[in-house]
Scaffold this motif. Sequence first.
Motif, mmCIF file in Angstrom:
data_model
loop_
_atom_site.group_PDB
_atom_site.id
_atom_site.type_symbol
_atom_site.label_atom_id
_atom_site.label_comp_id
_atom_site.label_asym_id
_atom_site.label_seq_id
_atom_site.Cartn_x
_atom_site.Cartn_y
_atom_site.Cartn_z
ATOM 1 N N GLN A 133 48.374 55.207 66.794
ATOM 2 C CA GLN A 133 48.429 56.093 67.961
ATOM 3 C C GLN A 133 49.090 55.392 69.142
ATOM 4 O OE1 GLN A 133 47.647 59.385 67.915
ATOM 5 N NE2 GLN A 133 48.688 59.316 69.895
ATOM 6 N N ALA A 134 48.807 54.097 69.303
ATOM 7 C CA ALA A 134 49.447 53.352 70.390
ATOM 8 C C ALA A 134 50.960 53.282 70.186
ATOM 9 C CB ALA A 134 48.858 51.943 70.475
ATOM 10 N N ILE A 135 51.390 53.156 68.917
ATOM 11 C CA ILE A 135 52.825 53.140 68.631
ATOM 12 C C ILE A 135 53.438 54.494 68.970
ATOM 13 C CG2 ILE A 135 54.564 52.921 66.810
ATOM 14 C CD1 ILE A 135 52.706 50.964 65.409
ATOM 15 N N ARG A 136 52.774 55.586 68.538
ATOM 16 C CA ARG A 136 53.283 56.925 68.849
ATOM 17 C C ARG A 136 53.414 57.123 70.358
ATOM 18 N NH1 ARG A 136 49.297 58.353 64.894
ATOM 19 N NH2 ARG A 136 50.240 58.988 62.907
ATOM 20 N N ASP A 137 52.364 56.742 71.088
ATOM 21 C CA ASP A 137 52.373 56.934 72.543
ATOM 22 C C ASP A 137 53.508 56.156 73.197
ATOM 23 O OD1 ASP A 137 50.167 58.505 72.189
ATOM 24 O OD2 ASP A 137 48.712 56.971 72.795
ATOM 25 N N LYS A 138 53.725 54.919 72.749
ATOM 26 C CA LYS A 138 54.775 54.096 73.357
ATOM 27 C C LYS A 138 56.164 54.627 73.025
ATOM 28 C CE LYS A 138 54.096 50.912 75.392
ATOM 29 N NZ LYS A 138 53.985 50.619 76.849
ATOM 30 N N VAL A 139 56.345 55.110 71.790
ATOM 31 C CA VAL A 139 57.639 55.673 71.402
ATOM 32 C C VAL A 139 57.971 56.883 72.267
ATOM 33 C CG1 VAL A 139 58.849 56.896 69.553
ATOM 34 C CG2 VAL A 139 57.628 54.785 69.051
ATOM 35 N N LEU A 140 56.982 57.752 72.483
ATOM 36 C CA LEU A 140 57.213 58.933 73.311
ATOM 37 C C LEU A 140 57.409 58.557 74.774
ATOM 38 C CD1 LEU A 140 54.590 61.368 71.736
ATOM 39 C CD2 LEU A 140 57.074 61.355 71.397
ATOM 40 N N GLN A 141 56.634 57.582 75.238
ATOM 41 C CA GLN A 141 56.741 57.156 76.636
ATOM 42 C C GLN A 141 58.118 56.581 76.948
ATOM 43 O OE1 GLN A 141 53.729 54.291 77.828
ATOM 44 N NE2 GLN A 141 55.028 53.514 79.459
ATOM 45 N N LYS A 142 58.671 55.808 75.994
ATOM 46 C CA LYS A 142 59.980 55.181 76.216
ATOM 47 C C LYS A 142 61.136 56.033 75.695
ATOM 48 C CE LYS A 142 60.260 50.675 75.755
ATOM 49 N NZ LYS A 142 60.237 50.160 77.115
ATOM 50 N N SER A 143 60.804 57.250 75.201
ATOM 51 C CA SER A 143 61.825 58.183 74.702
ATOM 52 C C SER A 143 62.698 57.546 73.620
ATOM 53 C CB SER A 143 62.702 58.686 75.862
ATOM 54 O OG SER A 143 61.925 59.349 76.828
ATOM 55 N N LEU A 144 62.049 56.798 72.729
ATOM 56 C CA LEU A 144 62.786 56.160 71.642
ATOM 57 C C LEU A 144 63.068 57.117 70.490
ATOM 58 C CD1 LEU A 144 60.870 52.742 71.516
ATOM 59 C CD2 LEU A 144 63.087 53.210 72.580
ATOM 60 N N MET A 145 62.367 58.269 70.465
ATOM 61 C CA MET A 145 62.529 59.210 69.364
ATOM 62 C C MET A 145 61.993 60.571 69.809
ATOM 63 S SD MET A 145 60.997 58.743 65.507
ATOM 64 C CE MET A 145 61.937 57.208 65.301
ATOM 65 N N PRO A 146 62.647 61.670 69.406
ATOM 66 C CA PRO A 146 62.129 62.996 69.748
ATOM 67 C C PRO A 146 60.762 63.230 69.108
ATOM 68 C CG PRO A 146 64.398 63.119 68.955
ATOM 69 C CD PRO A 146 63.926 61.731 68.676
ATOM 70 N N PRO A 147 59.880 64.010 69.769
ATOM 71 C CA PRO A 147 58.528 64.238 69.237
ATOM 72 C C PRO A 147 58.528 64.845 67.844
ATOM 73 C CG PRO A 147 58.678 64.972 71.527
ATOM 74 C CD PRO A 147 60.061 64.621 71.106
ATOM 75 N N GLU A 148 59.429 65.807 67.574
ATOM 76 C CA GLU A 148 59.423 66.445 66.263
ATOM 77 C C GLU A 148 59.836 65.465 65.169
ATOM 78 O OE1 GLU A 148 63.244 67.393 68.503
ATOM 79 O OE2 GLU A 148 61.081 67.422 68.877
ATOM 80 N N GLN A 149 60.732 64.535 65.479
ATOM 81 C CA GLN A 149 61.123 63.522 64.498
ATOM 82 C C GLN A 149 59.980 62.545 64.258
ATOM 83 O OE1 GLN A 149 64.752 61.460 65.512
ATOM 84 N NE2 GLN A 149 64.619 60.065 63.761
ATOM 85 N N LEU A 150 59.252 62.207 65.309
ATOM 86 C CA LEU A 150 58.121 61.294 65.186
ATOM 87 C C LEU A 150 57.007 61.914 64.342
ATOM 88 C CD1 LEU A 150 56.835 58.599 66.067
ATOM 89 C CD2 LEU A 150 55.951 59.779 68.084
ATOM 90 N N ASP A 151 56.757 63.203 64.519
ATOM 91 C CA ASP A 151 55.697 63.881 63.763
ATOM 92 C C ASP A 151 55.982 63.891 62.266
ATOM 93 O OD1 ASP A 151 54.323 64.385 66.076
ATOM 94 O OD2 ASP A 151 55.114 66.412 66.338
#
Length: 723
Positions: A363-381
């Motif tokens: 979850q911490a990885i997901r949050d950081k990826v979204l926070q830094k805009s490293l990947m779109p949310p739908e791609q991350l899901d």
Amino acid sequence: MALDISRFVVRFIEEARDHLRELSEGVAQLEQGQADAEQVNSLFRSAHTLKGSSRMLKLTPITETAHALEDLLSALREGKVTFDAAQHADLLYQTIDTLTHQVDQLAEHQDPTQLPDKDAALCQALTQAAQPQAEQSQPEQPQPEQGQPEEAAAPQAPPSSPEPPKRESPAPEASLKTNDSVRIKLTRLDELIKLMGEVVSSHAHMRELVKDSRQLKLGASQADSRWLNTLDLFNRELRTGVQRQESLMQELHEKAMQMRMLPLSTLFDSAGRMVREMARSMGKQVECRVIGSDIELDRQMIDQLADPIVHLLRNGLDHGLETPQEREAAGKPPQGVITLSAWQDGSWVVIEVRDDGRGISLQAIRDKVLQKSLMPPEQLDALSDQEIMNLIFLPGFSTSAMITDISGRGVGMDVVKRSVVDNLQGALRVHSRPGQGSRFHLRLPLSLALMRVLLVKVQGHKLGFTAQYISELVRVKHDAMMRVAERNAIILRNEFVPVLALSELIHLPETPTKIPKKADQALLLVLHVQHEKLALIVDELIEERDLVIKQLPGHLRQQPLISGMVTTGHNELVSLIHVPHLLERARQAKTPIDNQAAPAQHASRILVVDDSLNTREIEKDVLEAHGYQVTLAENGQDGLEKALRDDFDAVLTDVEMPIMDGFALTARLREQERYKDRPIIIITSREKESDRRRGLAVGADAYIVKGSFDQSSLVETLQLLLG
């Protein structure tokens, strides 16, 4: 005549480092409760030898430190003091670090007068620790002499456990340590290795001469018999000579390579000291276990491994291990454990860095990826848990809430991946369990100087692939390929493997010498990086053999597609393809699907469960093209956890998977109230009627065999079941 001690300093340094390594390993065994009386005796003898040798050379600071260490080890050996890890381990490690620092200073300056003074607080702490426990708790005070004031006569009692000052100790230099060895300058050794590489390459030219002589013999078929006999004799002698030379050259090259091999202890020993120093500065308690430090690796590999190992150890200390208070609250011992281990696996070396800390938070990885805009949310899901965990290797990624001198700048894991995968031609995997710790698995070749290489020809161009990325070579009929998600694919052992033409993927121009292809078949080179595979269409297999790897010139080293060069028998330079980058390019080259089918009326959520990354990605592409939201799981257990955590409208699952297979997953899902009537489709390569009946018996709504897979049929089946 005064003794000239300079002649003996070099030998003393070599022997001292051997003794210090034995001391470090012995203290680790003491700390783990694995040392017997003989091992304690061995530790005492090492300290005693250090003291005696340094005293002869008038290396006073080393002598006094070793003497204090000898006192404590003597007390432990005689049973006057019982070893207590909490009281003695850190003190012994600090003493070994101090002696190592002193020896390093002596090696650097070759002048005993440049040695730093002894650490008085450390020596006092060792002397105090060597006293029997009763004397430590109630130290005797001497009676004042007659006529002397009590205040002046009574000496100050030393503190029970004086704290020695902390010092950053530089890592020891690598050196050849056996008495019968010859010291060789590293520059000369490197020149020898390069020269041997050139000789091996030139020998390949002689092998080509043998082939040419055969062609001469065939061309002279109309000549007289004497000429043919002479030519035949020449051919046999040349072939015998080349074979003999090849055997000698191979042995000579191996011997030369062995000269450049060093034990991993040159790296691991200093890593242990670094962990202890950093742990003290962070207020954490840690035991650093080192296993397999006698495994040997090419010195060039060891040099390039220093930064990755440092980053992984820092990561384990800062992100992995909890504070003593946090560990006790979680039911763990206050002291954490970091294990640095190595073992040999054929022509490979495996290095693992493991900790027993908190583990990696997805979850911490997901949050950081979204926070830094490293990947779109739908791609991350859509990523599986393992794919999310691998995001820690992205440039600039860090879950640390604060930037410190230890970590948080987002460069450590990126350096690890770039060094291990790109520079060292190795493989990198990470495993983690919440609350139990993390494990980083590095698989490396023994040397980069000589590697197994497969040479192929594509559009008239020769290209090379190193063996660690090659899965297999297969010939398939063109009509055996299936069209999935607007890409060609084949089925290999229960998984879809995408097929791409190598010439198109790397934009190779055609040449006039292009080899004619077989009309009905394609030659496929199947590559793999971890769990991902890709089949490349090539024109011709040339050969597979050990070849000398040449580094790219400086102006080409930023070219990510090429990892090096090799020389063939005709002195041709052939490019080595960097397979991890090639697979990344293949992922980016996915052709957008131009599908005229109407998307689903609402974005139904589909869970795809398969242990093959390729199969998951292909099914995901097909479903997303029709408007579905897709989440991926890498095995039955992972799929069950995600199905229970979220809510899905349908589940697609394979059968043969680790941990939990598709039949068990289907049965478990049917036990859940919300999945009693949800569509579950099994997609597998099992064609037996008994398997089909079993799938339907555990509750599957449809059973699709991969061999007859049709994406339209899959979508139509899903739409029908969803209503």
